[in-house]
Design a protein around this motif. Structure first.
Motif, PDB file in Angstrom:
ATOM      1  N   GLU A  92       4.999  45.619 -21.013  1.00  0.00           N
ATOM      2  CA  GLU A  92       3.845  44.853 -21.467  1.00  0.00           C
ATOM      3  C   GLU A  92       2.682  45.764 -21.844  1.00  0.00           C
ATOM      4  N   SER A 176       5.210  40.541 -25.352  1.00  0.00           N
ATOM      5  CA  SER A 176       5.352  39.455 -24.389  1.00  0.00           C
ATOM      6  C   SER A 176       4.619  38.218 -24.908  1.00  0.00           C
ATOM      7  N   ARG A 177       4.976  37.063 -24.364  1.00  0.00           N
ATOM      8  CA  ARG A 177       4.285  35.831 -24.756  1.00  0.00           C
ATOM      9  C   ARG A 177       2.795  35.918 -24.447  1.00  0.00           C
ATOM     10  N   GLU A 178       2.462  36.492 -23.281  1.00  0.00           N
ATOM     11  CA  GLU A 178       1.061  36.618 -22.906  1.00  0.00           C
ATOM     12  C   GLU A 178       0.301  37.512 -23.888  1.00  0.00           C
ATOM     13  N   GLU A 179       0.948  38.599 -24.301  1.00  0.00           N
ATOM     14  CA  GLU A 179       0.308  39.514 -25.247  1.00  0.00           C
ATOM     15  C   GLU A 179       0.086  38.836 -26.599  1.00  0.00           C
ATOM     16  N   LEU A 181      -0.310  35.639 -27.077  1.00  0.00           N
ATOM     17  CA  LEU A 181      -1.396  34.672 -26.904  1.00  0.00           C
ATOM     18  C   LEU A 181      -2.753  35.340 -27.085  1.00  0.00           C
ATOM     19  N   ASP A 187      -8.443  36.157 -26.392  1.00  0.00           N
ATOM     20  CA  ASP A 187      -8.401  36.268 -24.931  1.00  0.00           C
ATOM     21  C   ASP A 187      -9.150  35.141 -24.223  1.00  0.00           C
ATOM     22  N   SER A 192      -1.099  26.916 -22.560  1.00  0.00           N
ATOM     23  CA  SER A 192       0.188  27.410 -22.085  1.00  0.00           C
ATOM     24  C   SER A 192       0.801  28.378 -23.098  1.00  0.00           C
ATOM     25  N   ASP A 193       1.638  29.296 -22.583  1.00  0.00           N
ATOM     26  CA  ASP A 193       2.338  30.202 -23.491  1.00  0.00           C
ATOM     27  C   ASP A 193       3.442  29.489 -24.267  1.00  0.00           C
TER      28      ASP A 193
END
Length: 229
Positions: A92, A176-179, A181, A187, A192-193
């Motif tokens: 990540e 990653s999904r979070e990245e 997003l 930010d 939700s992702d």
């Protein structure tokens, strides 16, 4: 001659890895701390990093984050930390590969060669200027925010365009999904992702056969199929 920076505080591992890589024709710089690695980056940046996570002073995680703020240079992480969460965190933060100690030096050499091949293929097939980005059958005009697939213009939304541009500018790199997003939605997004998965579904539906791959349990990447040839 490709230049590889090895950031590792164990001199035995340093010497073994360096010997195998030098035998394959690589130029090697040995660093015992992330601080020394950062000084090398400012003076004579390597074409790839081999990075230990557990280092005196600045650790490998922070070093990886620093490098990623400035460059997409390939990073292979080597670490005695073999928990899945450590591997995911390393990836990540921008690592391209993760090898757990103890490891075979020959396997490391093979991964180094494969990663360099992937980068070389990407650069070979990437026709890029300030406005135009072309990789394989995908053509993107940044300023006009227009996208073509196999010569046919595709109507895409703002988020679809932003995600495809991000992935195309970092071909073969898994996000990653979070990245995704953070980079596509911002930010300050609190949803939700699942939004990432839904966006990918819409892109795949609009652009048939686009090599937008799922990295199971992690996220997505845009894959250059030429790297396997």
């Amino acid at each position: 001659m490709k230049h590889i920076g090895i950031v590792e505080d164990d001199s035995n591992i340093q010497n073994i890895v360096a010997a195998f890589l030098k035998q394959e024709g690589f130029q090697i710089s040995l660093l015992s701390s992330a601080e020394d690695g950062w000084e090398l980056w400012k003076k004579n940046p390597p074409d790839m990093w081999i990075l230990d996570l557990m280092l005196p002073g600045m650790d490998g995680y922070d070093f990886c984050k620093r490098i990623r703020k400035e460059s997409n240079v390939p990073i292979i992480i080597i670490s005695a930390k073999d928990e899945e969460i450590d591997k995911i965190l390393g990836l990540e933060l921008g690592g391209d590969d993760y090898l757990t100690k103890p490891f075979s030096p020959r396997e490391l050499v093979a991964r180094v060669k494969r990663l360099f091949k992937r980068v070389d293929v990407m650069l070979k097939h990437q026709d890029v200027d300030d406005d135009r980005l072309k990789i394989g059958d995908l053509l993107i005009y940044r300023n006009d925010r227009r996208l073509f697939w196999n010569g046919e213009e595709k109507e895409v939304t703002t988020k679809e365009f932003d995600m495809l541009l991000l992935l195309a500018e970092n071909m073969n790199r898994a996000f990653s999904r979070e990245e995704l997003l953070i980079k596509v939605w911002g930010d300050d997004y609190f949803g939700s992702d699942r939004a990432v998965d839904d966006l990918v579904k819409r892109i795949r539906k609009k652009i048939d056969k686009i090599p937008l791959e799922t990295v199971w349990g992690y996220g997505y990447r845009l894959r250059d199929k030429e790297e396997d040839k």
